[in-house]
Design an enzyme around this catalytic site. Structure first.
Site, mmCIF file in Angstrom:
data_model
loop_
_atom_site.group_PDB
_atom_site.id
_atom_site.type_symbol
_atom_site.label_atom_id
_atom_site.label_comp_id
_atom_site.label_asym_id
_atom_site.label_seq_id
_atom_site.Cartn_x
_atom_site.Cartn_y
_atom_site.Cartn_z
ATOM 1 N N LYS A 184 -3.131 8.368 14.528
ATOM 2 C CA LYS A 184 -3.749 8.367 15.867
ATOM 3 C C LYS A 184 -5.257 8.407 15.677
ATOM 4 O O LYS A 184 -5.828 9.441 15.329
ATOM 5 C CB LYS A 184 -3.322 9.585 16.692
ATOM 6 C CG LYS A 184 -3.735 9.412 18.148
ATOM 7 C CD LYS A 184 -3.934 10.677 18.909
ATOM 8 C CE LYS A 184 -5.279 11.307 18.749
ATOM 9 N NZ LYS A 184 -6.433 10.501 19.257
ATOM 10 N N GLY A 237 -11.685 16.225 11.883
ATOM 11 C CA GLY A 237 -12.248 16.449 13.212
ATOM 12 C C GLY A 237 -12.857 17.839 13.283
ATOM 13 O O GLY A 237 -13.208 18.431 12.259
ATOM 14 N N SER A 238 -12.948 18.363 14.494
ATOM 15 C CA SER A 238 -13.632 19.638 14.681
ATOM 16 C C SER A 238 -12.754 20.811 14.231
ATOM 17 O O SER A 238 -11.530 20.705 14.158
ATOM 18 C CB SER A 238 -14.006 19.808 16.154
ATOM 19 O OG SER A 238 -12.836 19.857 16.928
ATOM 20 N N THR A 239 -13.407 21.920 13.984
ATOM 21 C CA THR A 239 -12.688 23.109 13.531
ATOM 22 C C THR A 239 -11.716 23.604 14.605
ATOM 23 O O THR A 239 -10.585 23.987 14.311
ATOM 24 C CB THR A 239 -13.719 24.205 13.163
ATOM 25 O OG1 THR A 239 -14.487 23.709 12.066
ATOM 26 C CG2 THR A 239 -13.051 25.497 12.772
ATOM 27 N N THR A 241 -10.139 21.866 16.914
ATOM 28 C CA THR A 241 -8.948 21.010 16.957
ATOM 29 C C THR A 241 -8.095 21.223 15.711
ATOM 30 O O THR A 241 -6.857 21.230 15.792
ATOM 31 C CB THR A 241 -9.352 19.526 17.089
ATOM 32 O OG1 THR A 241 -10.186 19.382 18.229
ATOM 33 C CG2 THR A 241 -8.138 18.641 17.251
ATOM 34 N N GLY A 242 -8.748 21.402 14.568
ATOM 35 C CA GLY A 242 -8.002 21.656 13.334
ATOM 36 C C GLY A 242 -7.113 22.881 13.467
ATOM 37 O O GLY A 242 -5.950 22.883 13.019
ATOM 38 N N GLU A 260 -9.974 18.355 7.356
ATOM 39 C CA GLU A 260 -11.404 18.124 7.071
ATOM 40 C C GLU A 260 -12.151 18.421 8.355
ATOM 41 O O GLU A 260 -12.051 17.663 9.315
ATOM 42 C CB GLU A 260 -11.626 16.662 6.654
ATOM 43 C CG GLU A 260 -10.954 16.266 5.371
ATOM 44 C CD GLU A 260 -11.460 17.058 4.189
ATOM 45 O OE1 GLU A 260 -12.613 17.510 4.200
ATOM 46 O OE2 GLU A 260 -10.670 17.261 3.251
ATOM 47 N N CYS A 295 -20.292 14.828 9.500
ATOM 48 C CA CYS A 295 -19.793 16.188 9.218
ATOM 49 C C CYS A 295 -20.688 16.907 8.227
ATOM 50 O O CYS A 295 -20.909 18.106 8.343
ATOM 51 C CB CYS A 295 -18.361 16.125 8.712
ATOM 52 S SG CYS A 295 -18.185 15.073 7.272
ATOM 53 N N GLU A 393 -21.960 24.173 15.272
ATOM 54 C CA GLU A 393 -22.124 22.781 14.852
ATOM 55 C C GLU A 393 -22.592 21.982 16.075
ATOM 56 O O GLU A 393 -21.944 22.009 17.119
ATOM 57 C CB GLU A 393 -20.802 22.200 14.337
ATOM 58 C CG GLU A 393 -20.992 20.801 13.792
ATOM 59 C CD GLU A 393 -19.706 20.098 13.382
ATOM 60 O OE1 GLU A 393 -18.708 20.201 14.117
ATOM 61 O OE2 GLU A 393 -19.701 19.448 12.329
#
Ligand code: NAD
Length: 495
Positions: A184, A237-239, A241-242, A260, A295, A393
């Site tokens: 996705k 992606g972002s932390t 969302t991770g 990542e 990033c 960030e």
């Protein structure tokens, strides 16, 4: 000069499942906008759980029925290399398709993103037959083997900042290891991934091995994470969302995840750093390249007092020389922010930073051509470790400056409370550079340089909240393999 006419690029929004484009007008659609001028240029379907299920089941069927996982690995490598050649040869289609709806200037897409994508696929192809298992130390009349095997269907979710390259790292590693993929891509930059999948099939990848489902995170991404047939997830992606992805995977499985995530990387500069002119250019580029939407952007300048004023002044000159403009404008040197809301978010953090005591030495605020979301490169000084611009960030062209007196203080400021993706250390003293390298908690440390090279063999990934596991390197392929232990007893029968 305009490199291409943006209105001529009107991609068809669809999923790519089982080797063909699947359009879907029954479900909700998203409007996709060009960040360079804010214009809507395509509609994108949002795959619901049923569509995700169809893609995963197709992938599973293709993985079981085709010889992708079982063929001699050098055959798989040959197909992946052919795919890389097709990607490189497709640059006149891929580069404008990538540039039109992303923040990647077409000049860079042609000269870097497309060739780097192709070369990354070649790099992973080379691992197809090089990661065998082990013979274990067992008793002499037993043979212990540790075999490596692919997982089956790997789910991948990618961000918008380097759409093609981020996809190639995920699919290259997983497919070289013999897995099938359901990807996705970001709903903000969804189209180049489909072109990549079409080229894979043209190169001889069996239909159904590389599938793309389009949609947003909460509907499509979440359904992919929770699908029981997805054996492993890999995400960039972002932390925040991770963390959501890790928890969705845990609640529905569990299954392994590679993450990542975000960064807040320091540029630690000692007053003996060589060549201040070159250094200023390097530091400016590391926070304004892709408008800071990287990033590993070097977003925190930590500089020894003796050279702080001179270095900041030169960096500000580089900022002032940038010209914002559309990704199809060959003369522009600063691309847009991905969306108006994201530019607003950057501005909000800068305002809060100033309220918390930061001094705006340069920049601040939106500027540039109408309709686009361009943000002025910004230098914030006088910040402490608790300032929002140091803690959060930003993902934009905003550099904070902290000064220090001695080595101990500088090194202490360099490690971040949450993030640990990358760091730069600049000094002529090799002992000091190595002490700093050891002390900084980050997945990558660059000494007297900043930014990734074309050495794909060097893995990338973060410490702390910057992630789990690695992209690139042997480690990325290994993360897409699981281990099967085999013990064979060949002791002679007792008389
Ligand atoms: P994001 O986290 O907002 O979105 C990334 C992807 O996750 C998108 O495809 C999105 O649709 C999907 N998603 C969102 N919510 C989801 C959910 N609940 N479940 C499943 N999927 C979901 O990130 P972004 O804004 O696209 O990208 C910027 C971020 O990516 C930055 O934080 C940046 O540091 C990070 N990044 C990290 C690396 C790295 O190698 N460490 C590389 C590039 C970008």
């Amino acid at each position: 000069m305009t490199a291409f006419e943006p209105a001529t690029i009107t991609p068809q929004g669809g999923h790519y499942i089982g080797g063909r484009l699947v359009t879907d007008d029954r479900h909700a659609a998203l409007t996709v906008r060009r960040p360079s001028d804010g214009e809507a240029y395509a509609q994108l379907p949002v795959a619901d759980a049923a569509m995700v299920d169809r893609a995963v089941e197709d992938a599973r069927r293709a993985w079981t029925a085709s010889d992708w996982a079982t063929q001699p690995p050098r055959e798989r490598a040959r197909v992946l290399r052919r795919w890389a050649d097709l990607v490189e040869a497709d640059v006149t289609t891929l580069a404008p398709l990538e540039a039109v709806g992303s923040t990647r200037p077409v000049r860079d897409a042609r000269g870097w993103d497309v060739p780097f994508t192709a070369e990354g696929l070649r790099f992973f192809a080379e691992y197809a037959d090089k990661l065998g298992g082990e013979v274990a130390a067992t008793r002499r009349d037993n043979l212990g083997l540790v075999l490596t095997e692919p997982y089956g269907v790997v789910g991948a979710i990618t961000p918008w900042n380097f759409p093609l390259v981020m996809v190639s790292w995920k699919v290259g590693a997983a497919m070289a290891a013999g897995n099938a993929i359901v990807l996705k891509p970001s709903e903000l930059t969804p189209f180049s991934a489909v072109r990549l999948a079409e080229l894979a099939v043209q190169a001889g990848v069996p239909a159904g091995i590389f599938n793309v489902v389009q949609g947003d995170g909460l509907t499509t991404g979440d359904a992919l994470c929770r699908h029981p047939r997805v054996a492993k997830m890999t995400f960039t992606g972002s932390t925040r969302t991770g963390a959501a992805i890790m928890s969705a995977c845990a609640l529905s499985g569990p299954k392994p995840v590679t993450l990542e995530l975000g960064g807040k990387s320091p540029q630690l500069v000692f007053d003996d750093a060589p060549d201040i002119e070159k250094l200023a250019a390097m530091i400016a580029k590391a926070i304004t390249g892709n408008a800071g939407q990287v990033c590993v952007a070097g977003s925190r300048l930590i500089v020894q007092e003796g050279i702080a004023e001179a270095l900041q002044a030169r960096i500000a000159e580089h900022f002032a020389a940038l010209r914002p403009g559309a990704t199809w404008d060959e003369g522009a040197t600063l691309p847009p922010i991905i969306s108006a809301p994201q530019a607003g978010r950057i501005d909000d953090i800068v305002s809060r930073a100033v309220q918390a005591g930061a001094e705006l030495q340069y920049g601040g605020g939106r500027y540039g051509p109408d309709g686009g979301a361009y943000y002025r490169p910004t230098l914030l000084r006088g910040v402490d470790a608790h300032n929002p611009a140091v803690v959060e960030e930003i993902f934009g062209p905003v550099l904070t400056v902290q000064t220090f007196r001695d080595e101990e203080e500088g090194i202490a400021l360099a490690s971040h409370e949450h993030y640990g993706l990358a760091a730069g250390v600049h000094t002529a003293d090799i002992g000091r550079a190595l002490r700093a390298m050891r002390a900084i908690a980050a997945g990558t440390v660059w000494i007297n340089r900043y930014g990734r090279s074309a050495d794909f063999v060097i893995p990338t990934g973060g410490y702390g909240q910057s992630g789990i596991g690695k992209d690139l390197g042997r480690q990325a392929v290994e993360a897409n393999l699981r281990h099967k232990s085999v013990l064979i007893d060949f002791a002679a029968p007792q008389a």
